[in-house]
Scaffold this motif. Structure first.
Motif, PDB file in Angstrom:
ATOM      1  N   SER A 128      48.460 -21.347  21.886  1.00  0.00           N
ATOM      2  CA  SER A 128      47.069 -21.701  22.179  1.00  0.00           C
ATOM      3  C   SER A 128      46.828 -21.919  23.674  1.00  0.00           C
ATOM      4  O   SER A 128      45.696 -21.872  24.132  1.00  0.00           O
ATOM      5  CB  SER A 128      46.667 -22.961  21.406  1.00  0.00           C
ATOM      6  N   LYS A 129      47.923 -22.152  24.427  1.00  0.00           N
ATOM      7  CA  LYS A 129      47.833 -22.305  25.881  1.00  0.00           C
ATOM      8  C   LYS A 129      47.989 -20.967  26.594  1.00  0.00           C
ATOM      9  O   LYS A 129      48.196 -20.922  27.820  1.00  0.00           O
ATOM     10  CB  LYS A 129      48.905 -23.276  26.383  1.00  0.00           C
ATOM     11  N   ASN A 130      47.921 -19.868  25.812  1.00  0.00           N
ATOM     12  CA  ASN A 130      47.989 -18.498  26.340  1.00  0.00           C
ATOM     13  C   ASN A 130      49.337 -18.153  26.954  1.00  0.00           C
ATOM     14  O   ASN A 130      49.433 -17.297  27.839  1.00  0.00           O
ATOM     15  CB  ASN A 130      46.875 -18.254  27.372  1.00  0.00           C
ATOM     16  N   LEU A 131      50.407 -18.824  26.507  1.00  0.00           N
ATOM     17  CA  LEU A 131      51.750 -18.451  26.936  1.00  0.00           C
ATOM     18  C   LEU A 131      52.203 -17.212  26.170  1.00  0.00           C
ATOM     19  O   LEU A 131      51.781 -17.000  25.025  1.00  0.00           O
ATOM     20  CB  LEU A 131      52.731 -19.588  26.693  1.00  0.00           C
ATOM     21  N   PRO A 132      53.041 -16.369  26.757  1.00  0.00           N
ATOM     22  CA  PRO A 132      53.542 -15.190  26.032  1.00  0.00           C
ATOM     23  C   PRO A 132      54.283 -15.604  24.756  1.00  0.00           C
ATOM     24  O   PRO A 132      54.830 -16.700  24.660  1.00  0.00           O
ATOM     25  CB  PRO A 132      54.497 -14.542  27.049  1.00  0.00           C
ATOM     26  N   GLU A 133      54.275 -14.700  23.802  1.00  0.00           N
ATOM     27  CA  GLU A 133      54.867 -15.012  22.500  1.00  0.00           C
ATOM     28  C   GLU A 133      56.343 -15.344  22.620  1.00  0.00           C
ATOM     29  O   GLU A 133      56.830 -16.320  22.026  1.00  0.00           O
ATOM     30  CB  GLU A 133      54.658 -13.825  21.545  1.00  0.00           C
ATOM     31  N   ALA A 134      57.092 -14.552  23.389  1.00  0.00           N
ATOM     32  CA  ALA A 134      58.524 -14.785  23.533  1.00  0.00           C
ATOM     33  C   ALA A 134      58.790 -16.138  24.198  1.00  0.00           C
ATOM     34  O   ALA A 134      59.743 -16.850  23.827  1.00  0.00           O
ATOM     35  CB  ALA A 134      59.164 -13.666  24.343  1.00  0.00           C
ATOM     36  N   VAL A 135      57.973 -16.498  25.174  1.00  0.00           N
ATOM     37  CA  VAL A 135      58.150 -17.790  25.851  1.00  0.00           C
ATOM     38  C   VAL A 135      57.855 -18.945  24.893  1.00  0.00           C
ATOM     39  O   VAL A 135      58.577 -19.949  24.863  1.00  0.00           O
ATOM     40  CB  VAL A 135      57.223 -17.877  27.088  1.00  0.00           C
TER      41      VAL A 135
END
Length: 390
Positions: free
Chosen positions: A54-61
């Motif tokens: 939800s914080k727009n971080l990449p999926e892998a991260v």
């Protein structure tokens, strides 16, 4: 298709299917055990994963941070156990002295009630000890394989968790493709309910470990029992194994107390405090934390624990209840397997179906009444076979 077959043929197919399913599970337990554990842990990590997404971080991260949280939690548990065990090991001379005193007292008691002298008892113990050591030596190769299996299990676990979270949308699409379009809403409801039950159960177990450790360890520490926190932690973790774990926790708690004290009153104190904490846990705290939406009867729980333990050891015993809960959700929503959901459930009738014909039928009214009688939270759902149940 199978609904058009005669009832006896359908039941025969069900029994054969259960047999082959059990056979496949036994053959593939080395693969299924870490995969199932990773599945449950990945569901537990979903809130963390969704928060970072939800914080727009990449999926892998996001998956990596979730795994890091799990690793830190596991490392903290291992460190805590290591610290407590090192504290126990530092008292080894005192423990050795206390054990010797207890053995002398036991030997004198045996000599009083039997014709065996102290020398004969010593000879018997030495002989049995030699046999045990010889047996242990023969089992070293098997133990080495078990240790190797543990390392493989631990190594596969984070890989499986990462891949399950990374490919979760693909896996969900795979599940939906097994059903026709008109049943997708019912499948979605079943999967959401399973996610809720699994998260409620696993988070409830974490809370249970915390408060049992604090309650049991704190009370024993106040009373003056040595290694109170270690006893509390061991009992809290063993209590995760239904029924069997509590018995093992009592035995280990008594052995630690017996080895650490030259008196017998701490034994009675430990057993009394464990009984009080367990009563509080089983009847007040745990039902409120986990909830009563899906309840498994004691017979199904014990059989499931024993069978899972035979198949996959301690991991299987730990996973037995959430697996049975998931199966019950599926069976309750499937007209063809509803009887298996009844077998696993805790909706016990107060009257016999031999005397009350209404209990022999699949009636929504009777089901609601049984849920009220057994104080089980009712659920509105639709069957995967297509029948609506309100």
């Amino acid at each position: 298709m199978t609904n058009n077959l005669p009832l006896t043929v359908r039941r025969s197919i069900e029994v054969m299917g259960l047999f082959f399913l059990g056979w496949l599970i036994v053959l593939g337990k080395g693969i299924l055990a870490p995969l199932l554990m990773a599945f449950f842990l990945s569901i537990m990590l979903l809130p963390i994963y969704r928060f970072f997404r939800s914080k727009n971080l990449p999926e892998a991260v996001s998956i990596g941070i979730s795994l890091l949280v799990l690793v830190l939690l596991m490392a903290g548990i291992v460190w805590f156990f290591s610290y407590q065990i090192s504290s126990l090991a530092s008292d080894f001379p005192t423990i050795q002295k206390n054990v010797t005193n207890h053995l002398r007292t036991l030997s004198a008691w045996v000599e009083d009630i039997s014709p065996l002298s102290t020398e004969e008892q010593t000879s018997f113990i030495s002989e049995q000890s030699s046999r045990i050591l010889s047996y242990a030596g023969n089992m070293l190769s098997g133990a080495a394989l078990s240790i190797t299996g543990i390392f493989v299990f631990i190594g596969l676990l984070p890989i499986y968790i990462f891949l399950l979270l990374f490919y979760k949308n693909l896996l969900l699409r795979f599940v939906f493709f097994w059903f026709s379009n008109d049943k997708h809403e019912k499948v979605e409801g079943a999967m959401r309910e399973m996610e809720t039950i699994i998260k409620s159960y696993l988070f409830g177990l974490l809370i249970q470990i915390t408060y049992i450790t604090i309650l049991l360890g704190g009370i024993l520490m106040i009373v003056g029992i040595k290694h109170a926190i270690l006893i509390g932690v061991i009992f809290a973790f063993l209590n995760l194994i239904p029924y069997v774990g509590a018995l093992l926790g009592n035995i280990i708690g008594v052995l630690i107390t017996l080895a650490s004290s030259s008196e017998l009153w701490p034994i009675v104190t430990v057993l009394g405090v464990i009984a009080a904490v367990q009563f509080l846990d089983n009847n007040i705290l745990m039902p409120r934390i986990v909830g009563s939406k899906v309840r498994i009867n004691a017979l199904a729980s014990i059989v499931g624990v024993i069978v899972a333990g035979e198949i996959a050891g301690v991991i299987g015993m730990f996973l037995s209840l959430p697996i049975i809960a998931v199966l019950k959700i599926i069976f309750d929503r499937t007209e063809s397997f509803k009887q298996w959901g009844i077998l696993f459930g805790d909706e016990r009738p107060s009257e016999s179906p031999m005397e009350e014909p209404a209990l022999r039928e699949d009636s929504e009214h009777v089901e609601r009444q049984l849920q009220r009688e057994n104080e089980i939270e009712p659920t509105d759902h639709t069957d995967l076979d297509g029948d609506t149940r309100r």
